[in-house]
Design a protein around this motif. Structure first.
Motif, PDB file in Angstrom:
ATOM      1  N   UNK A  33      62.969 162.356  56.605  1.00 33.38           N
ATOM      2  CA  UNK A  33      63.524 161.201  57.312  1.00 33.38           C
ATOM      3  C   UNK A  33      62.675 159.983  56.972  1.00 33.38           C
ATOM      4  N   UNK A  34      63.317 158.881  56.730  1.00 28.87           N
ATOM      5  CA  UNK A  34      62.597 157.629  56.466  1.00 28.87           C
ATOM      6  C   UNK A  34      63.313 156.517  57.230  1.00 28.87           C
ATOM      7  N   UNK A  35      62.532 155.568  57.731  1.00 27.35           N
ATOM      8  CA  UNK A  35      63.141 154.469  58.477  1.00 27.35           C
ATOM      9  C   UNK A  35      62.391 153.173  58.225  1.00 27.35           C
ATOM     10  N   UNK A  36      63.072 152.082  58.521  1.00 26.73           N
ATOM     11  CA  UNK A  36      62.465 150.757  58.449  1.00 26.73           C
ATOM     12  C   UNK A  36      62.954 149.972  59.665  1.00 26.73           C
ATOM     13  N   UNK A  37      62.034 149.209  60.257  1.00 23.27           N
ATOM     14  CA  UNK A  37      62.380 148.366  61.398  1.00 23.27           C
ATOM     15  C   UNK A  37      62.281 146.908  60.980  1.00 23.27           C
TER      16      UNK A  37
END
Length: 169
Positions: A59-63
């Motif tokens: 899982x990878x995310x950016x805010x």
């Protein structure tokens, strides 16, 4: 607690607000790009948005923090006048009726909220535009400096004023 929609699962998108739209396109089998589009942007839309991509393995995310800017102008942006001249600086902010506009002044020596006794401000709201005028009836050399109009500590526009004898010759 925040709202976690729109939610996209594979190619299916679930919306709670019709102003939000998620689009995507691929440049290859391994590369795809996703966009969040917000129509009719409002100040309430300001905040943190997260894009998260997950599969069974990772899982990878950016805010991203979205700060909504309201159209704002200052006129004139640069002004040269002789001592004794009348000066009017207009600061306008569009689509909002507010009293949160303030003038600040910076000379070569100091910066402060503007309040010379020989000047005054005029606040006006007309045709969906809030205007704060800074009026200097008889400009003097000590009025020379940078005038900054600030909206709610989040936006600012500046104008330079030069008061000096012989500037206009």
């Amino acid at each position: 607690m925040g709202t976690y929609l729109p939610l996209t699962v594979d190619e299916q998108v679930f919306y709670s607000d019709k102003r939000y739209y998620v689009s995507s396109y691929s440049t290859s089998e391994d590369n795809s790009y996703w966009n969040l589009e917000i129509s009719n942007l409002q100040i309430a839309d300001e905040g943190i948005y997260e894009c998260k991509i997950s599969n069974r393995h990772a899982s990878v995310s950016i805010k991203i923090h979205l700060q909504v800017q309201i159209p704002m102008t200052i006129k004139p942006a640069r002004l040269y006048v002789e001592p004794g001249s009348s000066v009017v600086l207009d600061c306008s902010i569009y689509n909002i009726n507010t009293t949160n506009l303030t003038w600040h002044f910076s000379s070569l020596n100091q910066t402060f909220k503007y309040s010379y006794p020989d000047t005054y401000e005029k606040h006006q709201y007309k045709q969906n535009i809030t205007t704060l005028k800074l009026i200097i009836p008889h400009a003097k050399p000590y009025h020379t400096g940078l005038y900054t109009c600030v909206y709610d500590k989040r936006q600012r526009r500046s104008a330079k004023l030069f008061v000096e004898k012989g500037l206009l010759t």
